[in-house]
Write a protein that holds these residues in place. Structure first.
Motif, PDB file in Angstrom:
ATOM      1  N   PRO A 157       0.815  -1.225   0.000  1.00 44.33           N
ATOM      2  CA  PRO A 157       0.000   0.000   0.000  1.00 44.33           C
ATOM      3  C   PRO A 157       0.843   1.268   0.000  1.00 44.33           C
ATOM      4  N   ALA A 158       1.981   1.268   0.741  1.00 46.33           N
ATOM      5  CA  ALA A 158       2.835   2.450   0.770  1.00 46.33           C
ATOM      6  C   ALA A 158       3.435   2.718  -0.608  1.00 46.33           C
ATOM      7  N   ALA A 159       3.891   1.660  -1.290  1.00 44.62           N
ATOM      8  CA  ALA A 159       4.457   1.835  -2.627  1.00 44.62           C
ATOM      9  C   ALA A 159       3.386   2.314  -3.603  1.00 44.62           C
ATOM     10  N   SER A 160       2.177   1.808  -3.484  1.00 39.74           N
ATOM     11  CA  SER A 160       1.091   2.239  -4.363  1.00 39.74           C
ATOM     12  C   SER A 160       0.775   3.721  -4.164  1.00 39.74           C
ATOM     13  N   LEU A 161       0.784   4.186  -2.918  1.00 35.82           N
ATOM     14  CA  LEU A 161       0.527   5.596  -2.642  1.00 35.82           C
ATOM     15  C   LEU A 161       1.632   6.479  -3.217  1.00 35.82           C
ATOM     16  N   LEU A 162       2.879   6.042  -3.074  1.00 34.99           N
ATOM     17  CA  LEU A 162       3.984   6.820  -3.641  1.00 34.99           C
ATOM     18  C   LEU A 162       3.872   6.907  -5.160  1.00 34.99           C
ATOM     19  N   TYR A 163       3.524   5.814  -5.812  1.00 36.21           N
ATOM     20  CA  TYR A 163       3.391   5.807  -7.274  1.00 36.21           C
ATOM     21  C   TYR A 163       2.269   6.738  -7.712  1.00 36.21           C
ATOM     22  N   GLN A 164       1.146   6.684  -7.027  1.00 39.69           N
ATOM     23  CA  GLN A 164       0.031   7.552  -7.377  1.00 39.69           C
ATOM     24  C   GLN A 164       0.375   9.020  -7.156  1.00 39.69           C
ATOM     25  N   SER A 165       1.129   9.317  -6.075  1.00 37.45           N
ATOM     26  CA  SER A 165       1.534  10.692  -5.823  1.00 37.45           C
ATOM     27  C   SER A 165       2.468  11.201  -6.919  1.00 37.45           C
ATOM     28  N   LYS A 166       3.418  10.367  -7.339  1.00 41.39           N
ATOM     29  CA  LYS A 166       4.336  10.761  -8.419  1.00 41.39           C
ATOM     30  C   LYS A 166       3.581  10.975  -9.727  1.00 41.39           C
ATOM     31  N   LYS A 167       2.633  10.107 -10.018  1.00 39.09           N
ATOM     32  CA  LYS A 167       1.846  10.228 -11.246  1.00 39.09           C
ATOM     33  C   LYS A 167       1.008  11.493 -11.222  1.00 39.09           C
ATOM     34  N   LEU A 168       0.449  11.837 -10.073  1.00 40.38           N
ATOM     35  CA  LEU A 168      -0.353  13.045  -9.954  1.00 40.38           C
ATOM     36  C   LEU A 168       0.502  14.299 -10.153  1.00 40.38           C
ATOM     37  N   THR A 169       1.711  14.276  -9.610  1.00 39.50           N
ATOM     38  CA  THR A 169       2.623  15.409  -9.797  1.00 39.50           C
ATOM     39  C   THR A 169       2.980  15.584 -11.268  1.00 39.50           C
ATOM     40  N   GLU A 170       3.224  14.489 -11.965  1.00 41.49           N
ATOM     41  CA  GLU A 170       3.556  14.556 -13.395  1.00 41.49           C
ATOM     42  C   GLU A 170       2.383  15.111 -14.208  1.00 41.49           C
ATOM     43  N   LEU A 171       1.169  14.721 -13.870  1.00 41.12           N
ATOM     44  CA  LEU A 171      -0.002  15.241 -14.563  1.00 41.12           C
ATOM     45  C   LEU A 171      -0.166  16.741 -14.343  1.00 41.12           C
ATOM     46  N   LYS A 172       0.080  17.182 -13.115  1.00 40.73           N
ATOM     47  CA  LYS A 172      -0.012  18.612 -12.832  1.00 40.73           C
ATOM     48  C   LYS A 172       1.020  19.399 -13.644  1.00 40.73           C
ATOM     49  N   ARG A 173       2.242  18.867 -13.745  1.00 42.11           N
ATOM     50  CA  ARG A 173       3.300  19.554 -14.501  1.00 42.11           C
ATOM     51  C   ARG A 173       2.930  19.649 -15.983  1.00 42.11           C
ATOM     52  N   LYS A 174       2.401  18.563 -16.542  1.00 47.43           N
ATOM     53  CA  LYS A 174       1.997  18.587 -17.946  1.00 47.43           C
ATOM     54  C   LYS A 174       0.854  19.561 -18.180  1.00 47.43           C
ATOM     55  N   LYS A 175      -0.072  19.623 -17.231  1.00 44.12           N
ATOM     56  CA  LYS A 175      -1.200  20.532 -17.370  1.00 44.12           C
ATOM     57  C   LYS A 175      -0.740  21.975 -17.349  1.00 44.12           C
ATOM     58  N   PHE A 176       0.231  22.297 -16.469  1.00 45.28           N
ATOM     59  CA  PHE A 176       0.746  23.655 -16.384  1.00 45.28           C
ATOM     60  C   PHE A 176       1.470  24.040 -17.673  1.00 45.28           C
ATOM     61  N   THR A 177       2.249  23.105 -18.240  1.00 46.77           N
ATOM     62  CA  THR A 177       2.968  23.378 -19.488  1.00 46.77           C
ATOM     63  C   THR A 177       2.000  23.616 -20.642  1.00 46.77           C
ATOM     64  N   LYS A 178       0.928  22.837 -20.688  1.00 46.24           N
ATOM     65  CA  LYS A 178      -0.062  22.987 -21.751  1.00 46.24           C
ATOM     66  C   LYS A 178      -0.780  24.318 -21.652  1.00 46.24           C
ATOM     67  N   GLU A 179      -1.060  24.766 -20.434  1.00 45.80           N
ATOM     68  CA  GLU A 179      -1.715  26.054 -20.257  1.00 45.80           C
ATOM     69  C   GLU A 179      -0.824  27.194 -20.725  1.00 45.80           C
ATOM     70  N   GLU A 180       0.493  27.116 -20.498  1.00 49.31           N
ATOM     71  CA  GLU A 180       1.419  28.141 -20.970  1.00 49.31           C
ATOM     72  C   GLU A 180       1.448  28.197 -22.490  1.00 49.31           C
ATOM     73  N   GLU A 181       1.403  27.032 -23.133  1.00 47.83           N
ATOM     74  CA  GLU A 181       1.395  27.010 -24.594  1.00 47.83           C
ATOM     75  C   GLU A 181       0.105  27.606 -25.157  1.00 47.83           C
ATOM     76  N   ASN A 182      -1.018  27.401 -24.468  1.00 40.20           N
ATOM     77  CA  ASN A 182      -2.291  27.929 -24.951  1.00 40.20           C
ATOM     78  C   ASN A 182      -2.368  29.444 -24.859  1.00 40.20           C
ATOM     79  N   ILE A 183      -1.575  30.053 -23.972  1.00 35.16           N
ATOM     80  CA  ILE A 183      -1.600  31.510 -23.821  1.00 35.16           C
ATOM     81  C   ILE A 183      -1.112  32.200 -25.098  1.00 35.16           C
TER      82      ILE A 183
END
Length: 226
Positions: A157-183
């Motif tokens: 369970p601890a490893a699963s939580l860490l993986y999900q947290s890392k994946k969520l951080t990566e999604l946030k970074r991609k979303k921020f980059t996409k928003e900058e390109e749309n500007i």
């Protein structure tokens, strides 16, 4: 009339004789495993000459049977002992059986006394056998396997939580980059050049202007004659 008087006198004699017998406290309950040895006793103090007989009150399906005398045998020994002014009847079992369960009492009797002691209830129980006969080596292996499983249940369970947290951080970074390109999407900097030129010229001009330079520029302007 004489018969009634005689009966009353005999009753008073029996009661008075029983008052001369001091019953000691018996052990109320004893639990013995099947096949083990057991020892019971009943003690009393009296100046009378009494006969002590061991009796058992067995129980069958919530019904207590009438007292039955206990007889000596290879597995049962009946005796007595004296402790100062106290007499004790003893009952010893070499190896108890299931049918030995019941309430054991001493019946004290003489010409004047017919008395039961308090008694001791003896319960004979059969220990539960092993459902699965396992060796010590097998038990140790089972304990080791349980420890490994417990560790996995904690780590997974601890490893699963860490993986999900890392994946969520990566999604946030991609979303921020996409928003900058749309500007800047659809913005043509060449069309905006004319708008940026005055800004650049104003930024290039110093805050304080030269008065002479301004006068010369005014002289160069051709004024329209009336």
């Amino acid at each position: 009339m004489w018969t009634v008087i005689k009966f009353l006198l005999c009753s008073l004699a029996v009661v008075e004789a029983q008052h001369e017998v001091n019953l000691k406290a018996d052990r109320p309950y004893v639990r013995v495993r099947l096949g083990d040895s057991a020892a019971l006793d009943c003690c009393y103090a009296t100046n009378l000459s009494l006969e002590s007989i061991w009796v058992i009150r067995a129980q069958d399906v919530n019904v207590i049977r009438v007292p039955e005398s206990v007889n000596a045998s290879d597995l049962v020994t009946i005796g007595d002992r004296r402790e100062s002014d106290t007499l004790c009847g003893t009952l010893s079992f070499k190896s108890v059986q299931l049918n030995d369960s019941g309430l054991y009492q001493c019946f004290l009797k003489s010409n004047e006394v017919h008395l039961f002691t308090h008694g001791t209830y003896m319960q004979v129980y059969k220990p539960l056998g092993k459902t699965i006969n396992l060796s010590e080596k097998t038990k140790n292996r089972i304990l080791a396997a349980e420890g490994i499983l417990l560790l996995l249940f904690v780590l997974l369970p601890a490893a699963s939580l860490l993986y999900q947290s890392k994946k969520l951080t990566e999604l946030k970074r991609k979303k921020f980059t996409k928003e900058e390109e749309n500007i800047y999407q659809g913005l043509n900097l060449d069309d905006c050049g004319s708008a940026y030129d005055p800004i650049e010229r104003s930024q290039g001009r110093s805050q304080y202007q030269d008065v002479c330079a301004v006068a010369e520029e005014e002289e160069e302007i051709d004024l329209e004659k009336p």
